[in-house]
Design a protein around this motif. Structure first.
Motif, PDB file in Angstrom:
ATOM      1  N   LEU A  18      68.254  44.892  -7.913  1.00 37.49           N
ATOM      2  CA  LEU A  18      68.331  46.151  -8.221  1.00 37.49           C
ATOM      3  C   LEU A  18      66.964  46.927  -8.252  1.00 37.49           C
ATOM      4  CD1 LEU A  18      71.727  46.683 -10.169  1.00 37.49           C
ATOM      5  CD2 LEU A  18      71.364  47.230  -7.869  1.00 37.49           C
ATOM      6  N   ALA A  19      66.022  46.229  -9.138  1.00 38.20           N
ATOM      7  CA  ALA A  19      64.743  46.764  -9.450  1.00 38.20           C
ATOM      8  C   ALA A  19      63.920  46.886  -8.065  1.00 38.20           C
ATOM      9  CB  ALA A  19      64.175  45.763 -10.421  1.00 38.20           C
ATOM     10  N   ALA A  20      64.275  45.986  -7.184  1.00 37.45           N
ATOM     11  CA  ALA A  20      63.667  46.033  -6.214  1.00 37.45           C
ATOM     12  C   ALA A  20      63.822  47.144  -5.124  1.00 37.45           C
ATOM     13  CB  ALA A  20      63.616  44.670  -5.328  1.00 37.45           C
ATOM     14  N   GLY A  21      65.075  47.881  -5.557  1.00 36.47           N
ATOM     15  CA  GLY A  21      65.138  48.773  -4.609  1.00 36.47           C
ATOM     16  C   GLY A  21      64.565  50.186  -4.828  1.00 36.47           C
ATOM     17  N   PRO A  22      64.423  51.267  -3.993  1.00 36.38           N
ATOM     18  CA  PRO A  22      63.523  52.280  -4.201  1.00 36.38           C
ATOM     19  C   PRO A  22      63.923  53.283  -5.234  1.00 36.38           C
ATOM     20  CG  PRO A  22      65.086  52.626  -2.316  1.00 36.38           C
ATOM     21  CD  PRO A  22      65.205  51.176  -2.728  1.00 36.38           C
ATOM     22  N   ILE A  23      62.987  53.832  -5.883  1.00 35.60           N
ATOM     23  CA  ILE A  23      63.296  55.102  -6.612  1.00 35.60           C
ATOM     24  C   ILE A  23      63.433  56.405  -5.795  1.00 35.60           C
ATOM     25  CG2 ILE A  23      62.124  56.422  -8.478  1.00 35.60           C
ATOM     26  CD1 ILE A  23      60.700  54.068  -9.425  1.00 35.60           C
ATOM     27  N   LYS A  24      64.750  56.794  -5.647  1.00 37.15           N
ATOM     28  CA  LYS A  24      64.953  57.929  -4.801  1.00 37.15           C
ATOM     29  C   LYS A  24      64.751  59.174  -5.666  1.00 37.15           C
ATOM     30  CE  LYS A  24      68.649  55.170  -2.251  1.00 37.15           C
ATOM     31  NZ  LYS A  24      69.826  55.417  -1.905  1.00 37.15           N
ATOM     32  N   ILE A  25      64.069  60.096  -4.969  1.00 34.84           N
ATOM     33  CA  ILE A  25      63.792  61.614  -5.384  1.00 34.84           C
ATOM     34  C   ILE A  25      64.403  62.661  -4.436  1.00 34.84           C
ATOM     35  CG2 ILE A  25      62.141  63.439  -5.942  1.00 34.84           C
ATOM     36  CD1 ILE A  25      60.141  60.908  -6.586  1.00 34.84           C
ATOM     37  N   GLY A  26      65.357  63.191  -4.770  1.00 34.47           N
ATOM     38  CA  GLY A  26      66.045  64.177  -3.948  1.00 34.47           C
ATOM     39  C   GLY A  26      65.871  65.696  -4.167  1.00 34.47           C
ATOM     40  N   PHE A  27      66.234  66.526  -2.997  1.00 34.59           N
ATOM     41  CA  PHE A  27      65.685  67.904  -3.275  1.00 34.59           C
ATOM     42  C   PHE A  27      66.396  68.491  -1.957  1.00 34.59           C
ATOM     43  CE2 PHE A  27      62.056  65.487  -1.390  1.00 34.59           C
ATOM     44  CZ  PHE A  27      61.697  66.246  -0.215  1.00 34.59           C
ATOM     45  N   GLY A  28      66.632  69.825  -2.134  1.00 39.29           N
ATOM     46  CA  GLY A  28      66.818  70.565  -1.135  1.00 39.29           C
ATOM     47  C   GLY A  28      65.616  71.465  -0.482  1.00 39.29           C
ATOM     48  N   MET A  29      65.078  72.020   0.719  1.00 39.41           N
ATOM     49  CA  MET A  29      64.182  72.270   0.937  1.00 39.41           C
ATOM     50  C   MET A  29      64.300  73.216   2.417  1.00 39.41           C
ATOM     51  SD  MET A  29      61.056  72.894   0.343  1.00 39.41           S
ATOM     52  CE  MET A  29      60.580  71.625  -0.747  1.00 39.41           C
ATOM     53  N   ALA A  30      63.741  74.444   2.265  1.00 38.18           N
ATOM     54  CA  ALA A  30      63.936  75.540   3.136  1.00 38.18           C
ATOM     55  C   ALA A  30      62.975  74.966   4.764  1.00 38.18           C
ATOM     56  CB  ALA A  30      63.287  76.886   2.907  1.00 38.18           C
ATOM     57  N   LEU A  31      63.814  74.114   5.515  1.00 38.08           N
ATOM     58  CA  LEU A  31      63.525  73.648   6.976  1.00 38.08           C
ATOM     59  C   LEU A  31      63.881  74.742   7.965  1.00 38.08           C
ATOM     60  CD1 LEU A  31      64.101  69.976   6.072  1.00 38.08           C
ATOM     61  CD2 LEU A  31      62.121  71.440   5.709  1.00 38.08           C
ATOM     62  N   THR A  32      64.759  75.510   7.719  1.00 37.35           N
ATOM     63  CA  THR A  32      65.161  76.589   8.669  1.00 37.35           C
ATOM     64  C   THR A  32      65.255  77.921   7.838  1.00 37.35           C
ATOM     65  OG1 THR A  32      67.492  76.133   8.455  1.00 37.35           O
ATOM     66  CG2 THR A  32      66.277  75.124  10.255  1.00 37.35           C
ATOM     67  N   GLY A  33      65.296  78.976   8.343  1.00 39.13           N
ATOM     68  CA  GLY A  33      65.447  80.235   7.653  1.00 39.13           C
ATOM     69  C   GLY A  33      64.360  81.030   7.415  1.00 39.13           C
ATOM     70  N   ALA A  34      64.336  82.065   6.688  1.00 39.89           N
ATOM     71  CA  ALA A  34      63.153  82.887   6.596  1.00 39.89           C
ATOM     72  C   ALA A  34      61.991  82.202   6.085  1.00 39.89           C
ATOM     73  CB  ALA A  34      63.594  84.017   5.561  1.00 39.89           C
ATOM     74  N   LEU A  35      62.063  81.118   4.941  1.00 43.86           N
ATOM     75  CA  LEU A  35      61.057  80.551   4.305  1.00 43.86           C
ATOM     76  C   LEU A  35      60.829  79.167   4.935  1.00 43.86           C
ATOM     77  CD1 LEU A  35      61.647  81.571   0.551  1.00 43.86           C
ATOM     78  CD2 LEU A  35      60.026  82.656   2.255  1.00 43.86           C
ATOM     79  N   ALA A  36      61.110  78.987   6.127  1.00 37.84           N
ATOM     80  CA  ALA A  36      61.096  77.564   6.772  1.00 37.84           C
ATOM     81  C   ALA A  36      59.610  77.145   6.907  1.00 37.84           C
ATOM     82  CB  ALA A  36      61.755  77.355   8.107  1.00 37.84           C
ATOM     83  N   GLY A  37      58.780  77.942   7.439  1.00 34.63           N
ATOM     84  CA  GLY A  37      57.470  77.614   7.402  1.00 34.63           C
ATOM     85  C   GLY A  37      56.616  77.114   6.171  1.00 34.63           C
ATOM     86  N   ASN A  38      57.355  77.845   4.987  1.00 33.72           N
ATOM     87  CA  ASN A  38      56.619  77.224   3.605  1.00 33.72           C
ATOM     88  C   ASN A  38      57.201  75.976   3.352  1.00 33.72           C
ATOM     89  OD1 ASN A  38      55.507  79.813   3.561  1.00 33.72           O
ATOM     90  ND2 ASN A  38      57.318  80.717   2.524  1.00 33.72           N
ATOM     91  N   GLY A  39      58.548  75.900   3.489  1.00 33.30           N
ATOM     92  CA  GLY A  39      59.194  74.612   3.205  1.00 33.30           C
ATOM     93  C   GLY A  39      58.685  73.561   3.977  1.00 33.30           C
ATOM     94  N   LYS A  40      58.579  73.707   5.345  1.00 35.24           N
ATOM     95  CA  LYS A  40      58.006  72.473   6.145  1.00 35.24           C
ATOM     96  C   LYS A  40      56.555  72.198   5.573  1.00 35.24           C
ATOM     97  CE  LYS A  40      60.710  73.611  10.042  1.00 35.24           C
ATOM     98  NZ  LYS A  40      60.671  74.308  11.419  1.00 35.24           N
ATOM     99  N   ALA A  41      55.754  73.090   5.242  1.00 33.04           N
ATOM    100  CA  ALA A  41      54.355  72.625   4.674  1.00 33.04           C
ATOM    101  C   ALA A  41      54.630  71.765   3.506  1.00 33.04           C
ATOM    102  CB  ALA A  41      53.608  73.936   4.531  1.00 33.04           C
TER     103      ALA A  41
END
Length: 410
Positions: A18-41
Protein backbone atom coordinates in the motif's frame (compact mmCIF):
# COMPACT_ATOMS: atom_id res chain seq x y z
CA UNK A 1 -1.69 -24.63 6.28
CA UNK A 2 -0.71 -23.33 2.83
CA UNK A 3 -3.75 -21.00 2.88
CA UNK A 4 -2.89 -19.71 6.34
CA UNK A 5 0.72 -19.13 5.30
CA UNK A 6 -0.40 -17.27 2.21
CA UNK A 7 -2.73 -15.05 4.20
CA UNK A 8 -0.05 -14.42 6.79
CA UNK A 9 2.43 -13.49 4.10
CA UNK A 10 -0.11 -11.11 2.47
CA UNK A 11 -0.82 -9.55 5.86
CA UNK A 12 2.88 -8.96 6.44
CA UNK A 13 3.49 -7.42 3.04
CA UNK A 14 0.24 -5.50 2.56
CA UNK A 15 1.35 -2.28 4.31
CA UNK A 16 4.48 -2.11 2.17
CA UNK A 17 2.44 -2.71 -0.97
CA UNK A 18 0.00 0.00 0.00
CA UNK A 19 2.84 2.37 0.86
CA UNK A 20 4.16 1.95 -2.66
CA UNK A 21 0.90 3.26 -4.11
CA UNK A 22 0.62 6.89 -5.22
CA UNK A 23 -0.39 9.78 -2.99
CA UNK A 24 -3.48 11.13 -4.74
CA UNK A 25 -4.32 14.82 -4.75
CA UNK A 26 -7.77 15.64 -6.10
CA UNK A 27 -9.44 18.83 -7.29
CA UNK A 28 -11.92 20.38 -9.67
CA UNK A 29 -10.61 22.93 -12.16
CA UNK A 30 -12.16 25.24 -14.74
CA UNK A 31 -11.21 23.52 -18.00
CA UNK A 32 -14.28 24.82 -19.82
CA UNK A 33 -16.47 27.84 -19.24
CA UNK A 34 -15.64 31.48 -18.57
CA UNK A 35 -12.46 30.85 -16.56
CA UNK A 36 -11.10 27.94 -18.61
CA UNK A 37 -8.03 29.88 -19.75
CA UNK A 38 -7.05 30.46 -16.14
CA UNK A 39 -7.88 26.92 -15.07
CA UNK A 40 -5.82 25.36 -17.86
CA UNK A 41 -2.86 27.58 -16.99
CA UNK A 42 -3.14 26.56 -13.33
CA UNK A 43 -3.30 22.90 -14.33
CA UNK A 44 -0.06 23.19 -16.31
CA UNK A 45 1.66 24.60 -13.23
CA UNK A 46 0.23 21.88 -10.99
CA UNK A 47 1.39 19.17 -13.40
CA UNK A 48 4.84 20.75 -13.39
CA UNK A 49 4.92 20.50 -9.60
CA UNK A 50 3.90 16.83 -9.64
CA UNK A 51 6.55 16.04 -12.24
CA UNK A 52 9.23 17.91 -10.27
CA UNK A 53 8.32 16.08 -7.06
CA UNK A 54 8.22 12.68 -8.73
CA UNK A 55 11.64 13.23 -10.30
CA UNK A 56 12.98 13.63 -6.76
CA UNK A 57 11.34 10.46 -5.50
CA UNK A 58 7.81 11.65 -4.73
CA UNK A 59 6.42 12.42 -1.27
CA UNK A 60 7.33 10.03 1.55
CA UNK A 61 8.92 7.85 -1.13
CA UNK A 62 5.61 7.56 -2.99
CA UNK A 63 4.70 8.89 -6.41
CA UNK A 64 2.27 11.83 -6.54
CA UNK A 65 -0.81 11.50 -8.76
CA UNK A 66 -3.19 14.34 -9.62
CA UNK A 67 -6.86 13.39 -9.99
CA UNK A 68 -9.05 16.14 -11.40
CA UNK A 69 -12.35 16.94 -13.11
CA UNK A 70 -13.65 19.90 -15.08
CA UNK A 71 -15.83 22.08 -12.86
CA UNK A 72 -16.95 23.99 -15.99
CA UNK A 73 -16.58 27.26 -14.03
CA UNK A 74 -19.89 26.37 -12.40
CA UNK A 75 -20.24 26.41 -8.61
CA UNK A 76 -23.07 23.85 -8.80
CA UNK A 77 -20.67 21.16 -10.06
CA UNK A 78 -18.31 21.47 -7.10
CA UNK A 79 -20.04 19.43 -4.34
CA UNK A 80 -20.45 16.46 -6.67
CA UNK A 81 -16.85 16.60 -7.84
CA UNK A 82 -15.41 16.66 -4.32
CA UNK A 83 -17.73 13.93 -3.12
CA UNK A 84 -16.59 11.72 -6.00
CA UNK A 85 -12.93 12.49 -5.38
CA UNK A 86 -13.23 11.46 -1.74
CA UNK A 87 -15.69 8.57 -1.93
CA UNK A 88 -14.95 7.01 -5.32
CA UNK A 89 -11.41 8.01 -6.25
CA UNK A 90 -10.29 7.78 -2.62
CA UNK A 91 -7.85 10.65 -2.92
CA UNK A 92 -5.56 11.40 0.01
CA UNK A 93 -5.92 15.18 -0.23
CA UNK A 94 -8.07 17.70 -2.00
CA UNK A 95 -7.13 21.22 -3.02
CA UNK A 96 -9.39 23.83 -4.57
CA UNK A 97 -10.03 24.90 -8.11
CA UNK A 98 -9.54 28.51 -9.22
CA UNK A 99 -11.54 31.30 -7.67
CA UNK A 100 -13.93 32.31 -4.95
CA UNK A 101 -17.03 31.00 -6.72
CA UNK A 102 -15.80 27.39 -6.75
CA UNK A 103 -13.99 27.39 -3.41
CA UNK A 104 -16.99 28.37 -1.29
CA UNK A 105 -19.22 25.45 -2.46
CA UNK A 106 -16.54 22.95 -1.45
CA UNK A 107 -16.26 24.22 2.12
CA UNK A 108 -19.19 22.29 3.71
CA UNK A 109 -17.72 18.97 2.51
CA UNK A 110 -14.22 19.95 3.62
CA UNK A 111 -15.44 20.95 7.07
CA UNK A 112 -17.66 17.90 7.53
CA UNK A 113 -14.71 15.60 6.83
CA UNK A 114 -12.18 17.72 8.73
CA UNK A 115 -9.73 18.01 5.84
CA UNK A 116 -6.77 20.32 5.39
CA UNK A 117 -7.69 22.52 2.44
CA UNK A 118 -5.21 24.62 0.47
CA UNK A 119 -7.03 26.92 -1.94
CA UNK A 120 -6.31 28.90 -5.08
CA UNK A 121 -7.36 32.56 -5.18
CA UNK A 122 -10.45 32.88 -3.04
CA UNK A 123 -11.58 36.29 -1.82
CA UNK A 124 -12.42 36.24 1.90
CA UNK A 125 -14.07 32.80 1.68
CA UNK A 126 -13.20 31.86 5.25
CA UNK A 127 -14.86 34.97 6.64
CA UNK A 128 -18.10 32.95 6.55
CA UNK A 129 -16.76 29.60 7.74
CA UNK A 130 -13.91 30.29 10.21
CA UNK A 131 -12.47 26.88 9.43
CA UNK A 132 -9.05 26.33 11.07
CA UNK A 133 -7.57 24.21 8.28
CA UNK A 134 -8.40 26.53 5.38
CA UNK A 135 -5.36 28.09 3.68
CA UNK A 136 -5.43 30.51 0.77
CA UNK A 137 -2.44 31.13 -1.51
CA UNK A 138 -3.53 34.51 -2.91
CA UNK A 139 -1.43 37.10 -1.00
CA UNK A 140 -4.29 39.28 0.20
CA UNK A 141 -3.31 39.39 3.86
CA UNK A 142 -5.07 38.79 7.17
CA UNK A 143 -7.89 41.25 6.41
CA UNK A 144 -8.65 40.22 2.83
CA UNK A 145 -11.60 42.51 2.16
CA UNK A 146 -9.67 45.70 2.90
CA UNK A 147 -6.14 44.45 2.14
CA UNK A 148 -7.21 43.85 -1.46
CA UNK A 149 -7.68 47.58 -2.20
CA UNK A 150 -5.62 49.10 0.61
CA UNK A 151 -2.68 49.90 -1.65
CA UNK A 152 -4.82 51.69 -4.22
CA UNK A 153 -6.20 54.07 -1.62
CA UNK A 154 -2.91 54.54 0.23
CA UNK A 155 -1.19 55.55 -3.01
CA UNK A 156 -4.01 57.94 -3.89
CA UNK A 157 -3.94 59.69 -0.54
CA UNK A 158 -0.22 60.45 -0.87
CA UNK A 159 -0.77 62.45 -4.07
CA UNK A 160 -1.22 66.18 -4.43
CA UNK A 161 -3.88 67.39 -4.59
CA UNK A 162 -5.44 64.69 -2.45
CA UNK A 163 -8.56 63.05 -3.86
CA UNK A 164 -11.88 63.74 -2.21
CA UNK A 165 -14.32 61.52 -4.11
CA UNK A 166 -14.44 57.97 -5.46
CA UNK A 167 -16.65 55.96 -7.82
CA UNK A 168 -16.96 52.21 -7.29
CA UNK A 169 -18.14 49.89 -10.07
CA UNK A 170 -18.22 46.12 -9.56
CA UNK A 171 -19.56 43.01 -11.24
CA UNK A 172 -22.50 41.38 -9.51
CA UNK A 173 -20.52 38.30 -8.41
CA UNK A 174 -19.11 37.13 -5.10
CA UNK A 175 -15.49 38.06 -5.77
CA UNK A 176 -16.21 41.52 -7.18
CA UNK A 177 -18.75 42.34 -4.49
CA UNK A 178 -16.27 41.35 -1.78
CA UNK A 179 -13.67 43.60 -3.40
CA UNK A 180 -16.17 46.46 -3.59
CA UNK A 181 -17.09 46.00 0.07
CA UNK A 182 -13.44 46.37 1.00
CA UNK A 183 -13.10 49.45 -1.22
CA UNK A 184 -16.03 51.08 0.58
CA UNK A 185 -14.37 50.48 3.91
CA UNK A 186 -11.10 51.96 2.70
CA UNK A 187 -12.89 54.95 1.21
CA UNK A 188 -14.56 55.58 4.57
CA UNK A 189 -11.25 55.19 6.39
CA UNK A 190 -9.66 57.92 4.28
CA UNK A 191 -12.66 60.23 4.38
CA UNK A 192 -13.51 59.90 0.71
CA UNK A 193 -17.04 60.61 -0.45
CA UNK A 194 -18.51 57.84 -2.61
CA UNK A 195 -20.28 59.53 -5.53
CA UNK A 196 -21.08 56.38 -7.54
CA UNK A 197 -21.50 52.83 -6.21
CA UNK A 198 -23.26 50.33 -8.46
CA UNK A 199 -23.06 46.71 -9.54
CA UNK A 200 -23.50 45.57 -13.13
CA UNK A 201 -24.63 42.10 -14.30
CA UNK A 202 -21.79 39.81 -15.47
CA UNK A 203 -23.17 39.42 -19.03
CA UNK A 204 -22.74 43.19 -19.65
CA UNK A 205 -21.22 43.81 -23.08
CA UNK A 206 -21.46 47.58 -23.50
CA UNK A 207 -19.78 49.55 -20.72
CA UNK A 208 -20.17 52.95 -22.32
CA UNK A 209 -23.38 53.82 -20.40
CA UNK A 210 -21.71 52.78 -17.14
CA UNK A 211 -18.64 54.91 -17.79
CA UNK A 212 -20.78 57.88 -18.83
CA UNK A 213 -22.71 57.59 -15.56
CA UNK A 214 -19.44 57.49 -13.64
CA UNK A 215 -18.11 60.49 -15.57
CA UNK A 216 -21.23 62.48 -14.71
CA UNK A 217 -20.26 62.28 -11.02
CA UNK A 218 -16.76 63.68 -11.76
CA UNK A 219 -14.92 61.38 -9.31
CA UNK A 220 -11.28 61.84 -8.35
CA UNK A 221 -10.82 58.06 -8.15
CA UNK A 222 -12.48 55.25 -10.08
CA UNK A 223 -12.21 51.83 -8.44
CA UNK A 224 -13.32 48.89 -10.59
CA UNK A 225 -13.74 45.25 -9.48
CA UNK A 226 -14.24 43.15 -12.60
CA UNK A 227 -13.49 39.97 -14.53
CA UNK A 228 -11.39 39.94 -17.75
CA UNK A 229 -14.11 40.66 -20.37
CA UNK A 230 -15.56 43.40 -18.16
CA UNK A 231 -12.12 44.90 -17.52
CA UNK A 232 -11.42 45.14 -21.25
CA UNK A 233 -14.84 46.67 -21.85
CA UNK A 234 -14.44 49.17 -19.04
CA UNK A 235 -10.98 50.29 -20.22
CA UNK A 236 -12.10 50.69 -23.82
CA UNK A 237 -15.19 52.62 -22.74
CA UNK A 238 -13.07 54.90 -20.53
CA UNK A 239 -11.00 55.89 -23.56
CA UNK A 240 -14.03 56.28 -25.78
CA UNK A 241 -15.84 58.50 -23.29
CA UNK A 242 -12.72 60.40 -22.20
CA UNK A 243 -12.88 59.48 -18.51
CA UNK A 244 -10.47 61.68 -16.55
CA UNK A 245 -10.19 60.69 -12.90
CA UNK A 246 -6.92 61.20 -11.06
CA UNK A 247 -6.55 57.43 -10.61
CA UNK A 248 -8.29 54.59 -12.41
CA UNK A 249 -8.16 50.82 -11.84
CA UNK A 250 -7.82 48.99 -8.55
CA UNK A 251 -9.43 45.54 -8.67
CA UNK A 252 -9.64 44.59 -12.34
CA UNK A 253 -8.90 40.97 -13.20
CA UNK A 254 -7.52 40.76 -16.73
CA UNK A 255 -4.77 43.35 -17.17
CA UNK A 256 -2.45 40.75 -15.58
CA UNK A 257 -2.90 38.39 -18.58
CA UNK A 258 -0.79 38.44 -21.74
CA UNK A 259 -3.86 38.11 -23.98
CA UNK A 260 -5.49 41.23 -22.57
CA UNK A 261 -2.21 43.11 -22.48
CA UNK A 262 -1.64 42.56 -26.19
CA UNK A 263 -5.30 43.27 -26.98
CA UNK A 264 -5.32 46.60 -25.15
CA UNK A 265 -1.71 47.72 -25.56
CA UNK A 266 -1.34 51.50 -24.99
CA UNK A 267 -4.89 51.72 -23.61
CA UNK A 268 -3.43 50.28 -20.40
CA UNK A 269 -1.13 53.24 -19.79
CA UNK A 270 -1.80 55.02 -16.53
CA UNK A 271 -3.99 52.32 -14.99
CA UNK A 272 -3.09 51.51 -11.37
CA UNK A 273 -4.19 47.97 -10.64
CA UNK A 274 -3.49 45.02 -8.40
CA UNK A 275 -1.07 42.28 -9.39
CA UNK A 276 0.72 39.42 -7.62
CA UNK A 277 3.92 39.16 -9.64
CA UNK A 278 5.71 41.18 -12.30
CA UNK A 279 9.26 40.59 -13.63
CA UNK A 280 10.89 43.39 -11.68
CA UNK A 281 14.21 42.91 -9.82
CA UNK A 282 12.49 43.45 -6.46
CA UNK A 283 10.45 40.26 -6.98
CA UNK A 284 13.14 37.78 -7.98
CA UNK A 285 12.23 34.89 -5.69
CA UNK A 286 14.31 31.68 -5.68
CA UNK A 287 13.05 29.30 -8.34
CA UNK A 288 10.70 31.74 -10.09
CA UNK A 289 12.82 32.19 -13.22
CA UNK A 290 13.19 28.45 -13.78
CA UNK A 291 9.48 27.95 -13.18
CA UNK A 292 8.50 30.65 -15.68
CA UNK A 293 10.91 29.37 -18.32
CA UNK A 294 9.37 25.89 -18.21
CA UNK A 295 5.82 27.20 -17.97
CA UNK A 296 6.21 29.54 -20.94
CA UNK A 297 7.54 26.69 -23.09
CA UNK A 298 4.53 24.54 -22.21
CA UNK A 299 2.10 27.40 -22.69
CA UNK A 300 2.95 27.70 -26.39
CA UNK A 301 -0.03 26.49 -28.39
CA UNK A 302 -1.94 25.47 -25.27
CA UNK A 303 -4.42 28.36 -25.40
CA UNK A 304 -3.34 29.70 -22.01
CA UNK A 305 -1.63 32.81 -20.71
CA UNK A 306 1.68 33.03 -22.58
CA UNK A 307 3.68 34.68 -19.79
CA UNK A 308 2.14 33.14 -16.67
CA UNK A 309 2.91 35.95 -14.25
CA UNK A 310 -0.45 35.95 -12.48
CA UNK A 311 -1.96 32.59 -11.56
CA UNK A 312 0.52 29.82 -12.53
CA UNK A 313 3.28 30.56 -9.96
CA UNK A 314 0.70 30.45 -7.18
CA UNK A 315 -0.82 27.22 -8.50
CA UNK A 316 2.64 25.68 -8.23
CA UNK A 317 3.24 27.26 -4.81
CA UNK A 318 0.08 26.00 -3.13
CA UNK A 319 1.07 22.45 -3.94
CA UNK A 320 4.60 23.17 -2.71
CA UNK A 321 3.06 24.07 0.64
CA UNK A 322 1.01 20.88 0.83
CA UNK A 323 4.01 18.79 -0.20
CA UNK A 324 6.31 20.37 2.37
CA UNK A 325 3.72 19.77 5.08
CA UNK A 326 3.36 16.09 4.13
CA UNK A 327 7.11 15.58 4.25
CA UNK A 328 7.51 17.47 7.53
CA UNK A 329 4.75 15.54 9.33
CA UNK A 330 5.88 12.24 7.76
CA UNK A 331 2.35 11.12 7.05
CA UNK A 332 -1.09 11.83 5.65
CA UNK A 333 -2.90 12.84 8.83
CA UNK A 334 -5.15 15.76 7.91
CA UNK A 335 -5.13 17.37 11.35
CA UNK A 336 -1.35 17.18 11.73
CA UNK A 337 -0.87 18.63 8.27
CA UNK A 338 -3.38 21.41 8.93
CA UNK A 339 -1.67 22.28 12.20
CA UNK A 340 1.74 22.26 10.54
CA UNK A 341 0.65 24.57 7.72
CA UNK A 342 -0.92 26.96 10.20
CA UNK A 343 2.24 27.14 12.34
CA UNK A 344 5.07 27.30 9.81
CA UNK A 345 6.63 29.39 7.05
CA UNK A 346 7.09 27.89 3.59
CA UNK A 347 9.66 28.52 0.88
CA UNK A 348 7.95 28.69 -2.52
CA UNK A 349 8.47 30.09 -6.00
CA UNK A 350 6.42 33.13 -4.92
CA UNK A 351 8.63 33.74 -1.89
CA UNK A 352 8.13 32.92 1.75
CA UNK A 353 4.54 32.20 2.76
CA UNK A 354 3.15 32.21 6.28
CA UNK A 355 -0.54 32.08 7.12
CA UNK A 356 -2.59 34.07 9.61
CA UNK A 357 -5.08 32.28 11.93
CA UNK A 358 -7.87 32.79 9.36
CA UNK A 359 -5.88 31.04 6.62
CA UNK A 360 -4.96 34.18 4.69
CA UNK A 361 -1.38 35.39 4.31
CA UNK A 362 -0.03 36.72 7.60
CA UNK A 363 1.19 39.81 5.74
CA UNK A 364 -0.41 41.22 2.60
CA UNK A 365 1.57 41.33 -0.62
CA UNK A 366 -1.07 42.61 -2.99
CA UNK A 367 0.98 44.67 -5.41
CA UNK A 368 -0.29 47.88 -6.96
CA UNK A 369 1.36 48.46 -10.31
CA UNK A 370 0.97 51.20 -12.89
CA UNK A 371 1.22 50.50 -16.60
CA UNK A 372 3.68 52.94 -18.12
CA UNK A 373 5.23 53.57 -21.52
CA UNK A 374 3.26 50.95 -23.47
CA UNK A 375 3.73 51.90 -27.12
CA UNK A 376 2.22 49.01 -29.05
CA UNK A 377 0.42 45.68 -28.72
CA UNK A 378 3.63 43.66 -28.86
CA UNK A 379 3.96 40.99 -26.17
CA UNK A 380 7.67 41.64 -25.64
CA UNK A 381 6.87 44.89 -23.80
CA UNK A 382 5.22 42.84 -21.05
CA UNK A 383 7.77 40.02 -20.78
CA UNK A 384 10.41 42.05 -18.95
CA UNK A 385 10.82 44.88 -16.45
CA UNK A 386 10.09 48.55 -16.95
CA UNK A 387 6.45 48.83 -18.05
CA UNK A 388 4.66 47.99 -14.78
CA UNK A 389 5.98 50.17 -12.02
CA UNK A 390 5.51 48.51 -8.62
CA UNK A 391 4.09 51.29 -6.44
CA UNK A 392 3.06 49.29 -3.38
CA UNK A 393 3.96 47.77 -0.92
CA UNK A 394 7.02 49.82 -0.11
CA UNK A 395 9.10 46.69 0.51
CA UNK A 396 8.69 45.61 -3.11
CA UNK A 397 8.58 49.04 -4.75
CA UNK A 398 10.15 49.44 -8.20
CA UNK A 399 9.22 52.74 -9.85
CA UNK A 400 7.11 55.84 -9.20
CA UNK A 401 3.56 56.80 -10.09
CA UNK A 402 2.76 59.11 -12.97
CA UNK A 403 -0.14 61.21 -11.69
CA UNK A 404 -2.85 62.02 -12.61
CA UNK A 405 -4.24 59.34 -14.90
CA UNK A 406 -4.71 61.77 -17.79
CA UNK A 407 -0.98 62.52 -17.80
CA UNK A 408 0.04 58.89 -17.46
CA UNK A 409 -2.13 57.54 -20.27
CA UNK A 410 -0.46 59.67 -22.96
Amino acid sequence: MALIATLALWGATAPAALAAGPIKIGFGMALTGALAGNGKAALIAMQMWAEDVNKKGGLLGRKVELVYYDDQTKPATVPGIYTKLLDVDKVDFVVSGYGTNVIAPAMPIIMERKLAFVTLFGMAVNEKFNYPYYFQIMPTGPEPLTDWSKGFFEIAMKQSPKPKTVAIAAADSEFAQNAAAGARQNAKKYGLRIVYDKAYPPPTADFTPIVRAIQATNPDLVYVASYPPDSAGMIRAAHEVGLKPRMFGGGMVGPQYASLQTALGPLLNGIVNYHFFVPEPSLKFPGIDAFLKTYQERAKGAGVDALGYYLPPYAYAYLQILGQAVEATKGLDQKKIGEYIRANTFDTVVGKVKFAPNGEWAQSRVLMVQFQGIESNDLSQFSGPGHRAVLYPEQWKAGSIVYPYEKAKR
